[in-house]
Write an enzyme that holds these catalytic residues in place. Structure first.
Site, PDB file in Angstrom:
ATOM      1  CE  LYS A   1      -2.463   1.649   3.703  1.00  0.00           C
ATOM      2  NZ  LYS A   1      -2.542   3.115   3.787  1.00  0.00           N
TER       3      LYS A   1
ATOM      4  CG  ASP B   1      -4.962   4.626   1.618  1.00  0.00           C
ATOM      5  OD1 ASP B   1      -6.120   4.935   1.274  1.00  0.00           O
ATOM      6  OD2 ASP B   1      -4.616   4.508   2.802  1.00  0.00           O
TER       7      ASP B   1
ATOM      8  CE  LYS C   1      -7.791   7.058   4.088  1.00  0.00           C
ATOM      9  NZ  LYS C   1      -6.422   6.480   4.032  1.00  0.00           N
TER      10      LYS C   1
ATOM     11  CG  ASP D   1     -11.964  17.637  -6.378  1.00  0.00           C
ATOM     12  OD1 ASP D   1     -12.840  18.461  -6.728  1.00  0.00           O
ATOM     13  OD2 ASP D   1     -10.775  17.931  -6.201  1.00  0.00           O
TER      14      ASP D   1
ATOM     15  CB  THR E   1     -10.927   3.905  12.243  1.00  0.00           C
ATOM     16  OG1 THR E   1      -9.681   4.116  11.624  1.00  0.00           O
ATOM     17  CG2 THR E   1     -11.632   2.733  11.596  1.00  0.00           C
TER      18      THR E   1
ATOM     19  NE  ARG F   1       2.190   2.365  13.216  1.00  0.00           N
ATOM     20  CZ  ARG F   1       1.383   3.003  14.032  1.00  0.00           C
ATOM     21  NH1 ARG F   1       1.861   3.906  14.857  1.00  0.00           N
ATOM     22  NH2 ARG F   1       0.076   2.758  14.002  1.00  0.00           N
TER      23      ARG F   1
HETATM   24  O1  C5P Z   1       1.192   0.796  11.180  1.00  0.00           O
HETATM   25  P1  C5P Z   1      -0.228   0.317  11.100  1.00  0.00           P
HETATM   26  O2  C5P Z   1      -0.367  -1.181  10.950  1.00  0.00           O
HETATM   27  O3  C5P Z   1      -1.067   0.885  12.215  1.00  0.00           O
HETATM   28  O4  C5P Z   1      -0.732   0.945   9.727  1.00  0.00           O
HETATM   29  C1  C5P Z   1      -2.045   0.780   9.299  1.00  0.00           C
HETATM   30  C2  C5P Z   1      -2.231   1.392   7.956  1.00  0.00           C
HETATM   31  O5  C5P Z   1      -3.633   1.421   7.691  1.00  0.00           O
HETATM   32  C3  C5P Z   1      -1.756   2.820   7.822  1.00  0.00           C
HETATM   33  O6  C5P Z   1      -1.325   2.982   6.462  1.00  0.00           O
HETATM   34  C4  C5P Z   1      -2.971   3.649   8.082  1.00  0.00           C
HETATM   35  O7  C5P Z   1      -2.957   4.877   7.416  1.00  0.00           O
HETATM   36  C5  C5P Z   1      -4.056   2.763   7.490  1.00  0.00           C
HETATM   37  N1  C5P Z   1      -5.377   2.995   8.017  1.00  0.00           N
HETATM   38  C6  C5P Z   1      -5.724   2.882   9.354  1.00  0.00           C
HETATM   39  N2  C5P Z   1      -7.009   3.093   9.747  1.00  0.00           N
HETATM   40  C7  C5P Z   1      -7.931   3.406   8.843  1.00  0.00           C
HETATM   41  C8  C5P Z   1      -7.608   3.528   7.502  1.00  0.00           C
HETATM   42  C9  C5P Z   1      -6.303   3.300   7.121  1.00  0.00           C
HETATM   43  O8  C5P Z   1      -4.875   2.588  10.189  1.00  0.00           O
HETATM   44  N3  C5P Z   1      -9.163   3.559   9.227  1.00  0.00           N
END
Ligand code: C5P
Length: 236
Positions: A38, A65, A67, A70, A121, A213
């Site tokens: 992603k 991603d 998003k 517009d 979220t 992460r």
């Molecule tokens: O590092 P981590 O596993 O928390 O990353 C989750 C990924 O999912 C990030 O790229 C974050 O922007 C994305 N994301 C999220 N919650 C959402 C939508 C996308 O954590 N509701």
């Protein structure tokens, strides 16, 4: 759900890094342990698009991603341009049917899969009230918008693990539910408030998982990615 999918293709590794050098080092370290990446707004402005094209050329799947939100004409033309670049997944904000329809039109016959962002979220009931949305709770709005996205011809939605079961019940099998906030049982949660293990998310109805992460900051990213894929396979 989507038990026909290969477990490795159900894991999106989020390349949330500021530049192409770091992204390249991660992809090299992960090697064959992951197939899908992603690329989001952070890496986009660090050379992300040409890097993502390189990933495609190397046989990986790419989830942009972006998003998008517009006026319909702009969303349509952006989706058409992105589809023309050969990417696999694209996010669009799924607030209204006009935006969704424009993205579907822009995608045309390309293989690009469209995913709607229902309710971020990061937003809770008080944030909806602040926006003037007075009568609905976030989870109900997620389900409402998931149905809207399906009706418009979208391939799926982004939804937290908590919402995945509600969405799955509302949209039935086949529609993609892409779930972030995934952690292995033994790992730290970082700043994700509502985390879920891979198995629980799959059982709740998620078709794909987004993991950042826990993999990208691991000492051995390939080993952790393999662990996530094994967990997906166990519960698929
Ligand atoms: O590092 P981590 O596993 O928390 O990353 C989750 C990924 O999912 C990030 O790229 C974050 O922007 C994305 N994301 C999220 N919650 C959402 C939508 C996308 O954590 N509701």
């Amino acid at each position: 759900m989507k038990a026909d999918l290969d477990p490795k293709s159900r894991l999106f590794v989020a390349l949330d890094v500021p530049n192409v050098e770091q992204a390249r080092a991660l992809v090299e370290a992960i090697g064959d342990a992951a197939k899908c990446y992603k690329v989001g707004l952070e890496l986009l402005f660090g050379g992300g698009i040409s890097f993502a094209q390189g990933l495609k050329a190397a046989g990986k799947d790419v989830f942009l991603d972006m998003k998008l939100l517009d006026i319909p004409n702009t969303v349509q033309m952006a989706a058409a341009n992105i589809a023309g670049l050969g990417f696999d997944y694209l996010t669009v904000h799924g607030h209204d049917r006009k935006t969704l329809d424009a993205a579907v039109k822009g995608r045309g016959n390309a293989k690009l899969k469209l995913l709607a962002v229902t309710v971020l979220t990061s937003l809770d009931t008080s944030d909806l009230r602040e926006q003037g949305i007075a009568t609905i709770e976030p989870a109900e709005l997620v389900v409402h918008r998931a149905k809207l996205a399906k009706a418009a011809g979208f391939d799926g939605v982004i939804a937290s693990g908590q919402e995945a079961a509600l969405v799955r019940k509302a949209v039935g099998p086949g529609f993609l539910i892409v779930t972030p906030g995934i952690r292995l049982a033994e790992g730290p949660d970082q700043d994700q408030a509502r985390v879920m293990t891979p198995g629980k998310a799959i059982v709740a109805g998620a078709s794909h998982l987004v993991v950042g992460r826990p993999i990208t900051q691991a000492t051995d990213p390939a080993a952790v990615a393999r662990h996530f894929v094994e967990d997906i396979a166990k519960f698929a």
